[in-house]
Motif scaffolding. Sequence first.
Motif, PDB file in Angstrom:
ATOM      1  N   PRO A  42      -3.660   9.925  -8.985  1.00 57.53           N
ATOM      2  CA  PRO A  42      -2.833   9.644  -7.753  1.00 57.53           C
ATOM      3  C   PRO A  42      -2.049   8.091  -7.907  1.00 57.53           C
ATOM      4  O   PRO A  42      -1.149   8.001  -6.968  1.00 57.53           O
ATOM      5  CB  PRO A  42      -3.624   9.720  -6.443  1.00 57.53           C
ATOM      6  N   PHE A  43      -2.958   7.327  -8.538  1.00 58.94           N
ATOM      7  CA  PHE A  43      -2.303   6.161  -8.542  1.00 58.94           C
ATOM      8  C   PHE A  43      -1.583   5.637  -9.968  1.00 58.94           C
ATOM      9  O   PHE A  43      -1.253   4.380 -10.248  1.00 58.94           O
ATOM     10  CB  PHE A  43      -3.343   4.925  -8.332  1.00 58.94           C
ATOM     11  N   THR A  44      -0.998   6.667 -10.739  1.00 57.22           N
ATOM     12  CA  THR A  44       0.129   6.486 -11.701  1.00 57.22           C
ATOM     13  C   THR A  44       1.305   7.052 -11.315  1.00 57.22           C
ATOM     14  O   THR A  44       1.316   8.182 -10.963  1.00 57.22           O
ATOM     15  CB  THR A  44      -0.755   7.163 -13.106  1.00 57.22           C
ATOM     16  N   ALA A  45       2.527   6.527 -11.689  1.00 56.18           N
ATOM     17  CA  ALA A  45       3.657   6.844 -11.226  1.00 56.18           C
ATOM     18  C   ALA A  45       4.016   8.378 -11.895  1.00 56.18           C
ATOM     19  O   ALA A  45       3.770   8.578 -13.082  1.00 56.18           O
ATOM     20  CB  ALA A  45       4.584   5.849 -11.335  1.00 56.18           C
ATOM     21  N   GLY A  46       4.572   9.070 -11.024  1.00 59.44           N
ATOM     22  CA  GLY A  46       5.174  10.437 -11.397  1.00 59.44           C
ATOM     23  C   GLY A  46       6.188  10.848 -10.464  1.00 59.44           C
ATOM     24  O   GLY A  46       6.701  10.231  -9.726  1.00 59.44           O
ATOM     25  N   GLU A  47       6.259  12.232 -10.733  1.00 56.34           N
ATOM     26  CA  GLU A  47       7.249  13.185  -9.790  1.00 56.34           C
ATOM     27  C   GLU A  47       6.587  13.984  -8.757  1.00 56.34           C
ATOM     28  O   GLU A  47       7.266  14.509  -7.946  1.00 56.34           O
ATOM     29  CB  GLU A  47       8.145  14.087 -10.752  1.00 56.34           C
ATOM     30  N   GLN A  48       5.173  13.709  -8.686  1.00 53.89           N
ATOM     31  CA  GLN A  48       4.781  14.828  -7.506  1.00 53.89           C
ATOM     32  C   GLN A  48       4.077  14.245  -6.323  1.00 53.89           C
ATOM     33  O   GLN A  48       3.683  12.927  -6.498  1.00 53.89           O
ATOM     34  CB  GLN A  48       3.433  15.688  -8.433  1.00 53.89           C
ATOM     35  N   ILE A  49       4.286  14.671  -5.139  1.00 58.79           N
ATOM     36  CA  ILE A  49       3.731  14.167  -4.036  1.00 58.79           C
ATOM     37  C   ILE A  49       2.742  15.383  -3.673  1.00 58.79           C
ATOM     38  O   ILE A  49       3.320  16.513  -3.217  1.00 58.79           O
ATOM     39  CB  ILE A  49       4.877  13.731  -3.016  1.00 58.79           C
ATOM     40  N   PHE A  50       1.456  15.137  -3.145  1.00 61.39           N
ATOM     41  CA  PHE A  50       0.705  16.004  -2.494  1.00 61.39           C
ATOM     42  C   PHE A  50       0.350  15.520  -1.272  1.00 61.39           C
ATOM     43  O   PHE A  50      -0.099  14.228  -1.031  1.00 61.39           O
ATOM     44  CB  PHE A  50      -0.700  15.907  -3.699  1.00 61.39           C
ATOM     45  N   HIS A  51       0.386  16.556  -0.283  1.00 56.64           N
ATOM     46  CA  HIS A  51       0.059  16.027   0.832  1.00 56.64           C
ATOM     47  C   HIS A  51      -1.617  16.303   1.064  1.00 56.64           C
ATOM     48  O   HIS A  51      -1.933  17.343   1.227  1.00 56.64           O
ATOM     49  CB  HIS A  51       0.839  16.876   2.047  1.00 56.64           C
ATOM     50  N   ILE A  69       0.763  -1.197  -0.083  1.00 54.75           N
ATOM     51  CA  ILE A  69       0.025  -0.064   0.042  1.00 54.75           C
ATOM     52  C   ILE A  69       0.861   1.330   0.100  1.00 54.75           C
ATOM     53  O   ILE A  69       0.653   2.315  -1.127  1.00 54.75           O
ATOM     54  CB  ILE A  69      -1.003   0.004   1.329  1.00 54.75           C
ATOM     55  N   PHE A  70       1.873   1.375   0.862  1.00 61.57           N
ATOM     56  CA  PHE A  70       2.592   2.608   0.962  1.00 61.57           C
ATOM     57  C   PHE A  70       3.745   2.575  -0.276  1.00 61.57           C
ATOM     58  O   PHE A  70       4.688   3.582  -0.200  1.00 61.57           O
ATOM     59  CB  PHE A  70       3.312   2.578   2.373  1.00 61.57           C
ATOM     60  N   ARG A  71       3.576   1.671  -1.261  1.00 60.90           N
ATOM     61  CA  ARG A  71       4.421   1.784  -2.422  1.00 60.90           C
ATOM     62  C   ARG A  71       3.620   2.424  -3.566  1.00 60.90           C
ATOM     63  O   ARG A  71       4.071   2.455  -4.519  1.00 60.90           O
ATOM     64  CB  ARG A  71       5.161   0.605  -2.784  1.00 60.90           C
ATOM     65  N   LEU A  72       2.185   2.508  -3.373  1.00 62.63           N
ATOM     66  CA  LEU A  72       1.321   3.306  -4.334  1.00 62.63           C
ATOM     67  C   LEU A  72       2.041   4.607  -4.736  1.00 62.63           C
ATOM     68  O   LEU A  72       2.635   5.416  -3.797  1.00 62.63           O
ATOM     69  CB  LEU A  72       0.263   3.226  -3.850  1.00 62.63           C
ATOM     70  N   PRO A  73       1.737   5.152  -5.868  1.00 61.71           N
ATOM     71  CA  PRO A  73       2.306   6.406  -6.304  1.00 61.71           C
ATOM     72  C   PRO A  73       1.840   7.617  -5.549  1.00 61.71           C
ATOM     73  O   PRO A  73       2.471   8.570  -5.596  1.00 61.71           O
ATOM     74  CB  PRO A  73       1.878   6.479  -7.737  1.00 61.71           C
ATOM     75  N   GLN A  90      -7.167  -1.884  -4.421  1.00 59.22           N
ATOM     76  CA  GLN A  90      -7.332  -2.714  -5.529  1.00 59.22           C
ATOM     77  C   GLN A  90      -5.964  -3.081  -6.143  1.00 59.22           C
ATOM     78  O   GLN A  90      -5.786  -4.137  -6.432  1.00 59.22           O
ATOM     79  CB  GLN A  90      -8.268  -2.611  -6.405  1.00 59.22           C
ATOM     80  N   LYS A  91      -5.224  -2.001  -6.324  1.00 60.53           N
ATOM     81  CA  LYS A  91      -3.736  -2.069  -7.011  1.00 60.53           C
ATOM     82  C   LYS A  91      -2.737  -2.630  -6.215  1.00 60.53           C
ATOM     83  O   LYS A  91      -2.200  -3.509  -6.623  1.00 60.53           O
ATOM     84  CB  LYS A  91      -3.406  -0.737  -7.432  1.00 60.53           C
ATOM     85  N   ALA A  92      -2.865  -2.361  -4.935  1.00 61.82           N
ATOM     86  CA  ALA A  92      -1.892  -2.750  -4.038  1.00 61.82           C
ATOM     87  C   ALA A  92      -2.063  -4.074  -3.670  1.00 61.82           C
ATOM     88  O   ALA A  92      -1.198  -5.109  -3.427  1.00 61.82           O
ATOM     89  CB  ALA A  92      -1.792  -1.850  -2.733  1.00 61.82           C
ATOM     90  N   ILE A  93      -3.567  -4.488  -3.698  1.00 62.11           N
ATOM     91  CA  ILE A  93      -3.808  -6.153  -2.975  1.00 62.11           C
ATOM     92  C   ILE A  93      -4.811  -6.569  -4.077  1.00 62.11           C
ATOM     93  O   ILE A  93      -5.950  -6.180  -4.147  1.00 62.11           O
ATOM     94  CB  ILE A  93      -4.300  -5.976  -1.894  1.00 62.11           C
ATOM     95  N   SER A  94      -4.461  -7.271  -4.882  1.00 60.45           N
ATOM     96  CA  SER A  94      -5.211  -7.783  -6.261  1.00 60.45           C
ATOM     97  C   SER A  94      -6.384  -8.442  -5.671  1.00 60.45           C
ATOM     98  O   SER A  94      -7.240  -8.185  -6.382  1.00 60.45           O
ATOM     99  CB  SER A  94      -4.400  -8.503  -7.173  1.00 60.45           C
ATOM    100  N   ASN A  95      -6.528  -9.182  -4.797  1.00 58.21           N
ATOM    101  CA  ASN A  95      -7.578  -9.944  -4.450  1.00 58.21           C
ATOM    102  C   ASN A  95      -8.173  -9.434  -3.026  1.00 58.21           C
ATOM    103  O   ASN A  95      -8.488 -10.053  -2.183  1.00 58.21           O
ATOM    104  CB  ASN A  95      -7.413 -11.437  -4.053  1.00 58.21           C
TER     105      ASN A  95
END
Length: 476
Positions: A256-265, A241-245, A373-378
Amino acid sequence: MSAAAFATERRYDGLRIEEVTLRDAILLREAHVPPEATGSTATASTARSQANANAIPQMPTGVAIVSASPNLALDTTDQELHQKGMHPIIAFGEAMIAGRARDETWDAKTQHQARQIFILFSKLLTENGLIRVNDLRQSHFAELVDLLRSVSPSYGKSPRDAERSTAELREIGAKLPANKRGIVGDTINRHLTFLGQLVTFLKAQGLAIDASIDLALLRARKRDRARNRRPSLSNEDVVAIFRLPCFTGCRSWRDPFTAGEQIFHRALYFAIILLYYTGARREEIAGLHVGDVEEESGIAYLAFRFNETRRLKNVQSIRFVALHPEVLRLGFLDYVKAIRALGYGLVFPDLKSPNSRSPLGDRLYDEFSSGLQKAISNEAERKKVIHSFRHSLGNNLKQARVHTEIRADILGHAGAGETDERYCDSTALALMLEELKKVPTVTNHLAQKPIKLLPWVSAKERPPFARARKRSVSRG
């Protein structure tokens, strides 16, 4: 006998509490009744939409109106009084709700939930011709439970449900497969809890209620242990979960779930982190106010208490939970400072829509569900949800051999016995912090970044997900 002995006002001054209760409930109903729709553009649908969700239904024509006092009946031929009357279940229910609200033990949501089941029960009783609360029997409550098991699971979500007869509600439910029909057991139990409190209230008013009524016999039984109904997240799940984009870097705040360069708090960042490191419930975190983030003797902590935004599950949920060092390292206090400087009252204003009354946690769930769902497929098959974070912390503390009293203080559970509950002070924040440090650190791969708020939060603009306000269209 003791209740009768203490009722001195009733014995010597002629005060009948139940008659005052009915009067107050009728006045309360008058305050809820919406004004009549007027004008050439008014329609039946607009009149219905103006009705408050908490409005109390009138008694149907032809039914005798009986006052709260079992021996005092109103003239059934008096149509004016007839139209202003209500079933005693609703009258007493409103009086009980008003008392709970006055004592601040029931918030608006709880009041609404209780009111809805009182209305449905009174509808069922009225259709059966039962008006006097003294005539209530176990079978009437059993029939209500049977009705709840027969209706559509979506009962109550449509405004039209309030206008439908119980037969119509059953007919709608009958169109569904048997395994898709009926209200879930937990909700049935909640309704029975409200009705049980109402029965106790009726007895307290001096009414002769059938002593054989036992609502516990009607409660839905649990098929398994509570720990199995909401499994905890494994450490592998949490790491994924904590490796999600949204934590490591995303394309944009809209993606927010597609890899990129930005982090929003935002809530999607800090609220999820807090859920893991505090074990708090979803709504407890989503409804935090900036004043709930405090510091004592150099230890930052969250104060979970009732506030105007959200309720707590019970009084045991009022607690102070120290913030894990990882939460501080990632800049949570700097984030709160930035939010406070903008004049926001909520820690996570990005969850609030100005024209929605939905719980803030629902918005958080909607934003996070696709990431889960992306982090835990099932995740659906394994029944992993946001609440699983809470079970994860409880399990991690238990595996670290943290004492049960300290775990109860952190999670907001009642003590196991009289000694734990009544004679023990809350665990000192310093001791609590030491125990929380035993929780596996699963965010040490995240880099500390300067606080970057969502653009519309920084600009204090209307949330992009907020529905547009409806405008009235004039016809001429």
